[in-house]
Design an enzyme around this catalytic site. Sequence first.
Site, PDB file in Angstrom:
ATOM      1  NE  ARG A  89      -3.288   0.317   3.060  1.00 16.60           N
ATOM      2  CZ  ARG A  89      -3.644   0.029   4.323  1.00 16.60           C
ATOM      3  NH1 ARG A  89      -3.128   0.669   5.318  1.00 16.60           N
ATOM      4  NH2 ARG A  89      -4.514  -0.919   4.557  1.00 16.60           N
ATOM      5  CE1 TYR A  90       0.410   4.195   4.177  1.00 21.02           C
ATOM      6  CE2 TYR A  90       0.783   1.995   5.046  1.00 21.02           C
ATOM      7  CZ  TYR A  90       0.089   3.189   5.069  1.00 21.02           C
ATOM      8  OH  TYR A  90      -0.918   3.370   5.975  1.00 21.02           O
ATOM      9  NE  ARG A  93       4.907   1.936   6.353  1.00 18.70           N
ATOM     10  CZ  ARG A  93       4.490   3.130   5.932  1.00 18.70           C
ATOM     11  NH1 ARG A  93       5.069   3.715   4.889  1.00 18.70           N
ATOM     12  NH2 ARG A  93       3.493   3.726   6.530  1.00 18.70           N
ATOM     13  CB  CYS A 102      -3.457 -16.395  14.914  1.00 18.23           C
ATOM     14  SG  CYS A 102      -3.451 -15.100  13.664  1.00 18.23           S
ATOM     15  CB  CYS A 106      -8.228 -11.360  18.460  1.00 20.70           C
ATOM     16  SG  CYS A 106      -6.500 -11.692  18.844  1.00 20.70           S
ATOM     17  CB  CYS A 109      -9.266 -10.904  14.059  1.00 23.07           C
ATOM     18  SG  CYS A 109      -8.023 -10.915  12.751  1.00 23.07           S
ATOM     19  NE  ARG A 111      -4.415  -8.320   7.161  1.00 22.83           N
ATOM     20  CZ  ARG A 111      -3.311  -7.860   7.756  1.00 22.83           C
ATOM     21  NH1 ARG A 111      -2.758  -8.534   8.746  1.00 22.83           N
ATOM     22  NH2 ARG A 111      -2.758  -6.739   7.345  1.00 22.83           N
ATOM     23  CG  ASP A 269      -9.438  -1.878  11.504  1.00 17.26           C
ATOM     24  OD1 ASP A 269      -9.382  -0.671  11.222  1.00 17.26           O
ATOM     25  OD2 ASP A 269      -8.424  -2.570  11.756  1.00 17.26           O
ATOM     26  CG  ASP A 306      -5.726   0.619   8.224  1.00 15.34           C
ATOM     27  OD1 ASP A 306      -5.767   1.057   7.054  1.00 15.34           O
ATOM     28  OD2 ASP A 306      -4.822  -0.136   8.639  1.00 15.34           O
TER      29      ASP A 306
HETATM   30  C1  PLP Z   1      -0.407  -1.054   8.728  1.00 11.65           C
HETATM   31  C2  PLP Z   1       0.212  -1.316   7.432  1.00 11.65           C
HETATM   32  C3  PLP Z   1       1.574  -1.052   7.231  1.00 11.65           C
HETATM   33  C4  PLP Z   1       2.460  -0.528   8.324  1.00 11.65           C
HETATM   34  O1  PLP Z   1       2.174   0.811   8.584  1.00 11.65           O
HETATM   35  P1  PLP Z   1       3.075   1.623   9.622  1.00 11.65           P
HETATM   36  O2  PLP Z   1       2.351   2.914   9.750  1.00 11.65           O
HETATM   37  O3  PLP Z   1       4.434   1.752   9.014  1.00 11.65           O
HETATM   38  O4  PLP Z   1       3.110   0.817  10.884  1.00 11.65           O
HETATM   39  C5  PLP Z   1       2.111  -1.282   5.982  1.00 11.65           C
HETATM   40  N1  PLP Z   1       1.354  -1.748   4.969  1.00 11.65           N
HETATM   41  C6  PLP Z   1       0.040  -1.994   5.127  1.00 11.65           C
HETATM   42  C7  PLP Z   1      -0.728  -2.494   3.964  1.00 11.65           C
HETATM   43  C8  PLP Z   1      -0.576  -1.791   6.366  1.00 11.65           C
HETATM   44  O5  PLP Z   1      -1.871  -2.075   6.523  1.00 11.65           O
HETATM   45  S1  SF4 Z   2      -5.816  -9.807  15.661  1.00 13.99           S
HETATM   46 FE1  SF4 Z   2      -6.202 -11.375  14.087  1.00 13.99          FE
HETATM   47  S2  SF4 Z   2      -4.222 -11.630  13.057  1.00 13.99           S
HETATM   48 FE2  SF4 Z   2      -3.817 -10.629  15.048  1.00 13.99          FE
HETATM   49  S3  SF4 Z   2      -3.416 -12.345  16.468  1.00 13.99           S
HETATM   50 FE3  SF4 Z   2      -5.584 -11.828  16.648  1.00 13.99          FE
HETATM   51  S4  SF4 Z   2      -6.560 -13.262  15.227  1.00 13.99           S
HETATM   52 FE4  SF4 Z   2      -4.401 -13.219  14.661  1.00 13.99          FE
END
Ligand code: PLP
Ligand code: SF4
Length: 346
Positions: A89-90, A93, A102, A106, A109, A111, A269, A306
């Site tokens: 996305r960025y 990174r 996992c 959670c 979560c 995801r 989220d 986010d």
């Molecule tokens: C959260 C996230 C990151 C990391 O973001 P930081 O602000 O550097 O912690 C990088 N890529 C994606 C797609 C993310 O969701």
């Molecule tokens: S938040 Fe989601 S990805 Fe993170 S440890 Fe919990 S279940 Fe796993």
Amino acid sequence: MAKTLRRAAELAAAGLVPAGSVPALDQVAARYAVAVTPAVAAAIDTSDPNDPVARQYLPSPAELATAPEERADPIGDDVHAKAPGIVHRYADRVLLKPTHACAVYCRFCFRREVVGQGPGLNPGELAQALDYIRADPAIWEAILTGGDPLVLAPRRLREIVGALDAVAHLQVIRLHTRVPIADPARVTPALVRALRAEKAVFVVVHANHARELTPDARAACRRILDAGIPVLAQSVLLKGVNDTPDALEALLRALVAARIKPYYLHHADLAPGTAQFRTTLAEGQRLMRSLRGRVSGLCQPSYVLDVPGGHGKVPVGPRYLFGDETAGWTIEDPQGRTHGYPPRES
Ligand SMILES: *Cc1c(COP(=O)(O)O)cnc(C)c1O
Ligand code: SF4
């Protein structure tokens, strides 16, 4: 040795949920993965109906109701999926998700529609993911997430970290994990050795309540820290877990006292079936404001959202600065009094 509980009937047999709730919780478990490690089960106070540890990990029938604003892909991972296991996305990174598993699942979560479902990357897919990182010199940092990268066997983790360490343009390897908190026994010397690299390695642990920082969890973090790897924390703001000034302060102080720097406090989220955990943004701002001035700067995370749809993370306040450069600034101090700051005269 006690085993991880994955079925509603096992949770009931362990006295963690009422026997009568098993049919409803079976339905929840059929939709979203359940796992409660022995360490988490031991940390739950079964005499407290509002136990903040239990609330994070034990399934509840409320999860079956999806609120209209919730979405399967709340932070827009899919929009930026560029290769198997890669979310880019960025520019500087990427996320690399080698596994969907996992140690625990959670209930909030972000995801949850993908973690605990299906296998992670096979060797061919992992090779494609690594090729993607090798091919883009703009990538400065690789973030292993998932799933949880620390559930991988030390040998597999060693291979991935080693491959990343060999990428010339990569400078930083970051791992996002809940394992030191949820399954500290997995943080063996062999696992810690697997994280060693020439490049800078950072571990970011996920913890949401001071009671999760048990002696075993702190010892697991210490093993990572003592290997020269800085440990930061990310927490999720969760109703009924840490949404009071006292609970948040206790968590942040416990983290720093364990040499763990709070990094992010995530606004929860819009993941499906998680409405019972979400605070409002205004409540989050009030809580952050309660920390300012009262709690050491070392303990202050940044409160981030986010942006739904894959637009990235942004700090969401509170604000202390109002006005502009022409009219002059008004600044609020930690006590809530306002002060002027002059515009530039020359
Ligand atoms: C959260 C996230 C990151 C990391 O973001 P930081 O602000 O550097 O912690 C990088 N890529 C994606 C797609 C993310 O969701
Ligand atoms: S938040 Fe989601 S990805 Fe993170 S440890 Fe919990 S279940 Fe796993």
